[in-house]
Structures are given as C-alpha cells and as structure tokens.
Design a protein around this motif. Structure first.
Motif, PDB file in Angstrom:
ATOM      1  N   VAL A  27      79.160 -42.898 -52.009  1.00 42.00           N
ATOM      2  CA  VAL A  27      79.367 -41.482 -51.516  1.00 42.00           C
ATOM      3  C   VAL A  27      80.416 -41.737 -50.055  1.00 42.00           C
ATOM      4  O   VAL A  27      81.311 -41.024 -49.894  1.00 42.00           O
ATOM      5  N   GLU A  28      79.898 -42.637 -49.541  1.00 49.46           N
ATOM      6  CA  GLU A  28      80.825 -43.227 -48.197  1.00 49.46           C
ATOM      7  C   GLU A  28      82.032 -43.305 -48.206  1.00 49.46           C
ATOM      8  O   GLU A  28      82.974 -43.208 -47.637  1.00 49.46           O
ATOM      9  N   LYS A  29      82.245 -44.213 -49.641  1.00 54.19           N
ATOM     10  CA  LYS A  29      83.757 -44.618 -49.911  1.00 54.19           C
ATOM     11  C   LYS A  29      84.370 -43.562 -50.137  1.00 54.19           C
ATOM     12  O   LYS A  29      85.813 -43.395 -50.159  1.00 54.19           O
ATOM     13  N   LYS A  30      83.995 -42.308 -50.540  1.00 50.58           N
ATOM     14  CA  LYS A  30      84.640 -40.945 -50.667  1.00 50.58           C
ATOM     15  C   LYS A  30      84.538 -40.176 -49.717  1.00 50.58           C
ATOM     16  O   LYS A  30      84.878 -38.703 -49.665  1.00 50.58           O
ATOM     17  N   GLY A  31      83.981 -40.521 -48.394  1.00 48.91           N
ATOM     18  CA  GLY A  31      84.166 -39.714 -47.272  1.00 48.91           C
ATOM     19  C   GLY A  31      83.091 -38.667 -47.156  1.00 48.91           C
ATOM     20  O   GLY A  31      83.068 -37.672 -46.434  1.00 48.91           O
ATOM     21  N   ARG A  32      81.775 -38.858 -47.737  1.00 47.44           N
ATOM     22  CA  ARG A  32      80.812 -38.113 -47.750  1.00 47.44           C
ATOM     23  C   ARG A  32      79.700 -38.836 -46.901  1.00 47.44           C
ATOM     24  O   ARG A  32      80.152 -40.164 -46.733  1.00 47.44           O
ATOM     25  N   THR A  33      78.638 -38.307 -46.390  1.00 48.66           N
ATOM     26  CA  THR A  33      77.762 -38.999 -45.667  1.00 48.66           C
ATOM     27  C   THR A  33      76.631 -39.210 -46.295  1.00 48.66           C
ATOM     28  O   THR A  33      76.033 -38.581 -47.260  1.00 48.66           O
ATOM     29  N   ILE A  34      75.556 -40.169 -45.587  1.00 46.54           N
ATOM     30  CA  ILE A  34      74.264 -40.417 -45.946  1.00 46.54           C
ATOM     31  C   ILE A  34      73.428 -38.993 -45.872  1.00 46.54           C
ATOM     32  O   ILE A  34      72.593 -38.927 -46.656  1.00 46.54           O
ATOM     33  N   GLU A  35      73.766 -38.380 -44.821  1.00 40.61           N
ATOM     34  CA  GLU A  35      72.925 -37.057 -44.674  1.00 40.61           C
ATOM     35  C   GLU A  35      73.217 -36.161 -45.983  1.00 40.61           C
ATOM     36  O   GLU A  35      72.197 -35.468 -46.404  1.00 40.61           O
ATOM     37  N   GLU A  36      74.344 -36.210 -46.512  1.00 40.82           N
ATOM     38  CA  GLU A  36      74.644 -35.425 -47.625  1.00 40.82           C
ATOM     39  C   GLU A  36      73.942 -35.875 -48.878  1.00 40.82           C
ATOM     40  O   GLU A  36      73.404 -35.203 -49.659  1.00 40.82           O
ATOM     41  N   LEU A  37      74.112 -37.052 -48.906  1.00 39.88           N
ATOM     42  CA  LEU A  37      73.241 -37.835 -49.814  1.00 39.88           C
ATOM     43  C   LEU A  37      71.674 -37.497 -50.004  1.00 39.88           C
ATOM     44  O   LEU A  37      71.019 -37.204 -51.066  1.00 39.88           O
ATOM     45  N   HIS A  38      71.280 -37.509 -48.726  1.00 40.04           N
ATOM     46  CA  HIS A  38      69.852 -37.316 -48.768  1.00 40.04           C
ATOM     47  C   HIS A  38      69.623 -35.952 -48.989  1.00 40.04           C
ATOM     48  O   HIS A  38      68.545 -35.606 -49.476  1.00 40.04           O
ATOM     49  N   GLU A  39      70.437 -34.917 -48.527  1.00 45.70           N
ATOM     50  CA  GLU A  39      70.298 -33.383 -48.913  1.00 45.70           C
ATOM     51  C   GLU A  39      70.278 -33.265 -50.464  1.00 45.70           C
ATOM     52  O   GLU A  39      69.323 -32.591 -51.120  1.00 45.70           O
ATOM     53  N   VAL A  40      70.918 -34.030 -51.315  1.00 40.21           N
ATOM     54  CA  VAL A  40      71.072 -34.038 -52.478  1.00 40.21           C
ATOM     55  C   VAL A  40      69.856 -34.250 -53.350  1.00 40.21           C
ATOM     56  O   VAL A  40      69.186 -33.889 -54.090  1.00 40.21           O
ATOM     57  N   ILE A  41      69.127 -35.535 -52.651  1.00 42.59           N
ATOM     58  CA  ILE A  41      67.898 -36.331 -53.134  1.00 42.59           C
ATOM     59  C   ILE A  41      66.724 -35.481 -52.993  1.00 42.59           C
ATOM     60  O   ILE A  41      65.955 -35.128 -53.788  1.00 42.59           O
ATOM     61  N   GLU A  42      66.895 -34.859 -51.673  1.00 42.89           N
ATOM     62  CA  GLU A  42      65.758 -33.759 -51.615  1.00 42.89           C
ATOM     63  C   GLU A  42      65.712 -32.759 -52.160  1.00 42.89           C
ATOM     64  O   GLU A  42      64.682 -32.161 -52.732  1.00 42.89           O
ATOM     65  N   TRP A  43      66.850 -32.021 -52.536  1.00 41.17           N
ATOM     66  CA  TRP A  43      66.909 -30.898 -53.348  1.00 41.17           C
ATOM     67  C   TRP A  43      66.351 -31.193 -54.715  1.00 41.17           C
ATOM     68  O   TRP A  43      65.613 -30.448 -55.376  1.00 41.17           O
ATOM     69  N   LEU A  44      66.767 -32.337 -55.332  1.00 41.11           N
ATOM     70  CA  LEU A  44      66.062 -32.717 -56.809  1.00 41.11           C
ATOM     71  C   LEU A  44      64.666 -33.161 -56.799  1.00 41.11           C
ATOM     72  O   LEU A  44      64.067 -32.670 -57.647  1.00 41.11           O
ATOM     73  N   THR A  45      64.359 -33.871 -55.566  1.00 43.10           N
ATOM     74  CA  THR A  45      63.026 -34.774 -55.699  1.00 43.10           C
ATOM     75  C   THR A  45      62.051 -33.807 -54.807  1.00 43.10           C
ATOM     76  O   THR A  45      60.744 -33.977 -54.763  1.00 43.10           O
ATOM     77  N   GLY A  46      62.494 -33.171 -53.980  1.00 38.60           N
ATOM     78  CA  GLY A  46      61.512 -32.798 -52.948  1.00 38.60           C
ATOM     79  C   GLY A  46      61.294 -33.693 -51.606  1.00 38.60           C
ATOM     80  O   GLY A  46      60.491 -33.516 -50.850  1.00 38.60           O
ATOM     81  N   TYR A  47      61.610 -35.085 -52.068  1.00 40.80           N
ATOM     82  CA  TYR A  47      61.597 -36.000 -50.820  1.00 40.80           C
ATOM     83  C   TYR A  47      62.195 -35.862 -49.534  1.00 40.80           C
ATOM     84  O   TYR A  47      63.387 -35.542 -49.588  1.00 40.80           O
ATOM     85  N   ASP A  48      61.863 -35.596 -48.365  1.00 39.91           N
ATOM     86  CA  ASP A  48      62.309 -35.652 -47.007  1.00 39.91           C
ATOM     87  C   ASP A  48      62.901 -36.959 -46.842  1.00 39.91           C
ATOM     88  O   ASP A  48      62.497 -38.178 -47.362  1.00 39.91           O
ATOM     89  N   LYS A  49      63.550 -37.146 -45.731  1.00 39.90           N
ATOM     90  CA  LYS A  49      64.139 -38.382 -45.190  1.00 39.90           C
ATOM     91  C   LYS A  49      63.210 -39.676 -44.945  1.00 39.90           C
ATOM     92  O   LYS A  49      63.278 -40.747 -45.481  1.00 39.90           O
ATOM     93  N   LYS A  50      62.008 -39.139 -44.367  1.00 37.29           N
ATOM     94  CA  LYS A  50      60.994 -40.146 -43.920  1.00 37.29           C
ATOM     95  C   LYS A  50      60.364 -40.564 -45.324  1.00 37.29           C
ATOM     96  O   LYS A  50      59.905 -41.680 -45.661  1.00 37.29           O
ATOM     97  N   GLN A  51      59.945 -39.586 -46.436  1.00 35.72           N
ATOM     98  CA  GLN A  51      59.406 -39.807 -47.437  1.00 35.72           C
ATOM     99  C   GLN A  51      60.053 -40.865 -48.450  1.00 35.72           C
ATOM    100  O   GLN A  51      59.728 -41.798 -49.012  1.00 35.72           O
ATOM    101  N   LEU A  52      61.300 -40.575 -48.481  1.00 38.53           N
ATOM    102  CA  LEU A  52      62.388 -41.499 -49.141  1.00 38.53           C
ATOM    103  C   LEU A  52      62.544 -43.085 -48.388  1.00 38.53           C
ATOM    104  O   LEU A  52      62.480 -43.700 -49.241  1.00 38.53           O
TER     105      LEU A  52
END
Length: 121
Positions: A27-52
């Motif tokens: 995602v970073e290679k394509k100009g997206r952020t870790i925050e956006e990645l975490h948002e996507v993962i949280e949307w799918l799984t319910g895990y927040d940054k700390k749980q992840l």
C-alpha cells in the motif's frame, strides 16, 4: 475452482505477522498509508490498532487471527478474483476470509476510494 485442503492448511498455518509487512509495503508503494491499511483491516475484522499490534507481536496464524475476528457483516460483498480464485466461490471459510483481506489490500493499493473499499452503500 476449489481450493485443495493442502492449500487451505498452508494458509491457516501461515502467520499473520509474516504477511503484514507485505501489506504495508504494497500500500505504501502506491501512496497509501498504514492508517488506511489499518482502517481496512479494522473494517473487516473489528480489530483496532492496539489489538492488531498484539496479534502481530504474538505471531498468530491466520486461523487464530480470523477465529477471534468480528467479521464485518458486509464482507460477503467483497467479490472478484484474487490469486486466481473467484472469492465468492471459495468453499473453505478461512481461506475465503484471508482472500477478503487480500482483496481489500489490493483495492487500497490500486487507489480505490475508501468508501468503495469499505462497501459503503
């Protein structure tokens, strides 16, 4: 196309922590952020940054990762082909969940709008 049990088992035993850095790089290679990645993962799984982070630190397998996840009820709206497999046709539930995540990361890397990725009506 049906996944083989060997393929499913390999995915189940793979550690999420070993794949996560590849998601970040992609995602970073394509100009997206870790925050956006975490948002996507949280949307799918319910895990927040700390749980992840705790799951990454524990080096949980994908099997453990998705066992504890609160899968988004809109996850079945994630369709299409990933790694040569049509997501909606994957019979093994865990393999399908891992491919959901792969597809979301792919869409993020391809520059798709966040509301489209998160299947916002």
């Amino acid at each position: 196309m049906t996944d083989t049990s060997h393929h499913d088992e390999r995915i189940a035993k793979m550690s999420f922590a070993s794949v996560y850095p590849h998601y970040v790089t992609k995602v970073e290679k394509k100009g997206r952020t870790i925050e956006e990645l975490h948002e996507v993962i949280e949307w799918l799984t319910g895990y927040d940054k700390k749980q992840l982070q705790a799951l990454i630190d524990k080096k949980v397998t994908f099997e453990e990762f998705f066992q504890k996840a609160a899968l988004n009820p809109n996850a079945p709206l994630i369709t299409g082909v990933i790694c040569g497999y049509r997501i909606e046709d994957i019979e093994n539930r865990l393999t399908q969940q891992v491919r959901y995540l792969d597809k979301l990361v792919d869409e993020l890397a391809k520059g798709r709008k966040m509301e489209k990725i998160l299947r916002v009506a």
